[in-house]
Structure formats: structure tokens, C-alpha cells
Design an enzyme around this catalytic site. Sequence first.
Site, PDB file in Angstrom:
ATOM      1  CB  SER A 147      42.199  41.244  52.030  1.00  0.00           C
ATOM      2  OG  SER A 147      43.575  40.812  51.512  1.00  0.00           O
ATOM      3  CG  ASP A 304      45.185  36.762  51.522  1.00  0.00           C
ATOM      4  OD1 ASP A 304      44.902  35.829  50.649  1.00  0.00           O
ATOM      5  OD2 ASP A 304      44.517  37.787  51.429  1.00  0.00           O
ATOM      6  CG  ASP A 306      40.890  37.553  49.438  1.00  0.00           C
ATOM      7  OD1 ASP A 306      42.057  37.671  50.305  1.00  0.00           O
ATOM      8  OD2 ASP A 306      40.649  38.343  48.903  1.00  0.00           O
ATOM      9  CG  ASP A 308      43.922  38.631  47.465  1.00  0.00           C
ATOM     10  OD1 ASP A 308      44.370  38.386  48.819  1.00  0.00           O
ATOM     11  OD2 ASP A 308      43.386  39.895  47.353  1.00  0.00           O
TER      12      ASP A 308
END
Length: 574
Positions: A147, A304, A306, A308
Site C-alpha cells: 500500500s 498511492d 496500489d 486504493d
Amino acid sequence: MSEVLKRYEAWIKEASLPDYLKMELQSIVGNYKEIEDRFYQKIQFGTGGMRGLLGAGTNRINIYTIRLVAEGLALHIQNHGEIAMQKGVVIAYDTRHFSEQFALEIAKTIGKYGIRVYLFEESRPTPELSFAVRQLGAFAGVVVTASHNPAEYNGFKVYGEDGGQLPPAASDQIVRFMDSIENIFSIDIQDENTMIKNGFLHYILKEIDDAYQECLLTLSEIELHSIKETLSIIYTPLHGSGLMPVTTGLKRFGFHNVTVVPEQADSDPDFPTVSYPNPEERQAFELAIQLGHKKEAELLLATDPDADRLGVAVRKDDGNYELLTGNQLGALLLNYILLQKNLKNEIPGNGIVLKTIVTSELGRAIAEKFGVHTQDTLTGFKFISEKIEEYNSSGQFKFLFGYEESYGYLIGEFSRDKDAVQAALVTSEMAAYYKSIGISLFDALTNLYNEFGYYKESLKSITLEGKDGQDSIGQIMSGLRNHPPDSIGGIRIIALEDYKKRTRHEIHGESIPISLPEADVLKFFLEDDSWVCIRPSGTEPKCKLYFGVRKGSAEEAEAALRMLEKDLMERIVL
């Protein structure tokens, strides 16, 4: 010899250990504290998967600990029978160090059991992985990501066939299978070409990209072509996997005046332009703000690694940029979505908004205005996705929006995890709508505060790493649980919710059961409608303290918040 040193010796003598891991272990010879931190436990796998520092050791992320979790997942799937094995697993990865390599290691570990594997050819966001699980009818999904953590971290997140993060029962079964493996170096892997030849490994990309983008288009509420074409947007993927889906989605939504921060467009696992790639932090926006001033941009977006989580900055009348908190953007999105649906008479009688227990109460007030119910969940988007599945099955409620304070939002349930791509597109459309009626997003937020009161929230984190840190966090929680204060910030506590005991205790009153799952969380309710919540992080070595207030003005809210923070932080003696 201690168990820690036995594990260290076994690793350093392992013949299959790559040179870079062996050299790392040789560099800490005689440093017991460093050895202990790497070997005192197996890296923890829970309902959010696992996340940790890259490196050698049982308490680090490396090819062996990655294979261990993949083996546990494979045995879990095999335990569910042939149909589950045929449905298979979808694997995605972000742009971090070793992410692509780890993704292939997972595929080769799972594939040796004859389980079908779908592997993305390029890095793609976590929400697109969630979508792909549902689109392909897979039994499970995996994304290799840490993340928004710093560059030295990576991780392994697991998803169920509903596209949501794996529930506790399934995670516990994976852990049991992992615990049954005595020698981490004994885990076999299959050859990639053999898997492809036998039909167990399928590379995917364009077909999922296209299907995902078609679903994103369904979120558009308004046209406003001329305004969308001129709205000036700056976007940064922070060196992550959001670049293609976000820029493609914005173009398809009708936004053509979009500039990507060039220094942050490359997929660089070192994240060289930021301290760490967290769109919650102002430092991540520095280059976007500089470019925004040059372009006179009205909206700044950041995702960010990834993709999400979405961070947003909006231009104020004085030309400066205001970074919105997760609570603020969530309230704006919720109000916009319900406003548009209300104008079209599309709000169902059983509509529901889902938020976490540490998310602002402003959302509840907005939903109530539109006749929409609000349901709290535990912290973590997996609990929101579980509720969506539950309500879809029962028909009790119709999902309209879900969000959490940590910059996670879900609008369309074709994904079942927080989706920064969705949020970026709808936020841009929301900015276009408010521009069409002559106000900015900052003005729209001010209007919400004027209507509902000044809600303000904050988060304080205490970082305590290693075994000693873990013990200290436990002491903080047990101290507050066993000896709760009578007041915080001079405001009397009227109720305490203990999610570990699953009870709500009214001061000078009765105890009421809590229906949410068990969790190591305490939430204090104060007589002026303020609240404080404390919990250990599930993914980082931190104890997190959340504060929320509602007052008549911004100044009053700020003062009340600072008082709560100061009092509680001073009570916690480490």
C-alpha cells in the site's frame, strides 16, 4: 542456543538462499537485537494478509515467506475441492521492489497443485484485482503490495471470491496450513512454462482493463462536456500502478485538461521524489502543488502505489491549495452522489451508507438528510465489503457508498475494496458540477459545515517497532481497558465501547452487547458528542488514536480537538 539463534543459523546455512539474502544475514553476525527482530516470530498473516520489511528472516518479506503464504492459500483452495481449483486465483502486483518476482513465485507455488492461475502481465491497482476476481469468477485473488508504506516494505493481500479481502475464518485456515509446514525451505514450485503448457497459468491484461473501464463509466452522473473539457486537473500516481487506469478513466469521463506530474509518472520502486508514497501527507503533493500553480489547476489528485487510496487538494479563492482529509472528501463525495440521485429520484427506500467506527459522523448527518441509513463497521475495508455481500444476499439494504477516514472510498460495488480510481473520476466530475454552479470544492465543503456543524477529526500514531514495541502496545491497550479514565480533555465520558469484550458500557448504566466482530479496539463517547478511539494497527507497528469533535465554528472545533489530543497523549506513559 535460543530458538531465535537456531532459526538464524538454519537460514544462513541454507544452500538455496540467494546471495543477496545470505550477505544480509552475514552482515548482522553478533548483533542479537537485529537477529531477534528478524527471527523471533513468523511474519504475521491476518485478515488483511501480511505486510512487512523486505529482507532475510522469518519476520521479513522474501521469496520464502511469500511461498509460505502461497502454500497455505493453495492448500486452502485445494481443501475446497475441484470446483474451487478450477475457478482458480487472480494475481496482481504493484510497482514495489520484488513485486513482479513475488507474484510469479506465488503463481508457481499455487500452480503446482493444478490450480488455475490468472497473472496480470503488468502492475495494476488493488481495486482492479478485486474487480478481476469477480469478472473471472475466480475463487480467490492476491495482490503483492504494501500500500502506502515506505519503499523498504512489501506485502501479500488475499481476496475471496466476492472480491473482498478474505474473512477471518478463511484467513485462520490459511494460517493453520502455514503452521503445518515445518521447513519453509521445503516448499516446491512449478516451472512457469510447464504451467502455461498444461493450461494452469494464464496471463491477463487488456480484457480486464477494458471491462473495468466500462464499469467505471457507469459511475458518471452528469455530462457537462464543456466544463469537463476545461477543468484543469493535476494527477500523480506517486510512481505507482494508478497511471494507466486513472488517466484512461479521466479521458473517457470527458476530462482532457489533465497533466500528470512527470517526475512521478515512472514506476520507480524507490519512490525517489517522496519520503514515502502516502497521499494522506502534504509532502506527497509538493510536486503536484508546484505544477498546479504553473497550470492554475483547480484540482490535484494523488494515488498511492496500489491505487486504493486517493488524496485530493483543491484550489481556494486565494490561489493556494487545501489538502482534504479522508473524512472531508468522503463527506463531499457522499453528499454529491446522494444529491445527484435525489435530483433523478433514484435514492432507494432501503439505501445504505457504510463507514467505519473511526470515520467522521458528518457522513451520518448527510445521509440522514436524504433519508438514507448509515451502518458502522470495524476499521478495515474488508468489513465494508462483507456488509455489501450480506445486504446483497438478504436484500435488506441497497449499497450507495462506503468510505473510511484513511482515504478509502467505494462508489460502484463492481470492486469490493477501496478504489482510488473510482474516487478520482467521481471527484473530478464533482468538481465540474460545482464549477457549473459557480463554486469550488472548497466552497462546497464550507457549505456542508455551515449546514451540519463543524466536524473535525484527527489521528495520532505511536510507532513502536519490534517485539518490545508489540509488548508496549499491548500494555497501552490493557491499561486503558482495565483502568479507563472518567474524562478526556475535561469532558466527561458517558459510554465506552470495548470491541474485544463486544460490549457498550453506559457510565452509571447498563452494558449492551455490540454486534460487530471481536477486535482489540476501545471507543470512548463524551458528553459533548466528541469521541476518542484507540486500536493497534493491523498492518504497521503502531498504536493509533482517533479523535472526533463537532462544534459551532472551525475555531471551536480545532480547540476542542487539541484538548482531547493533549490529554490522552499525556496519559499514555510508555
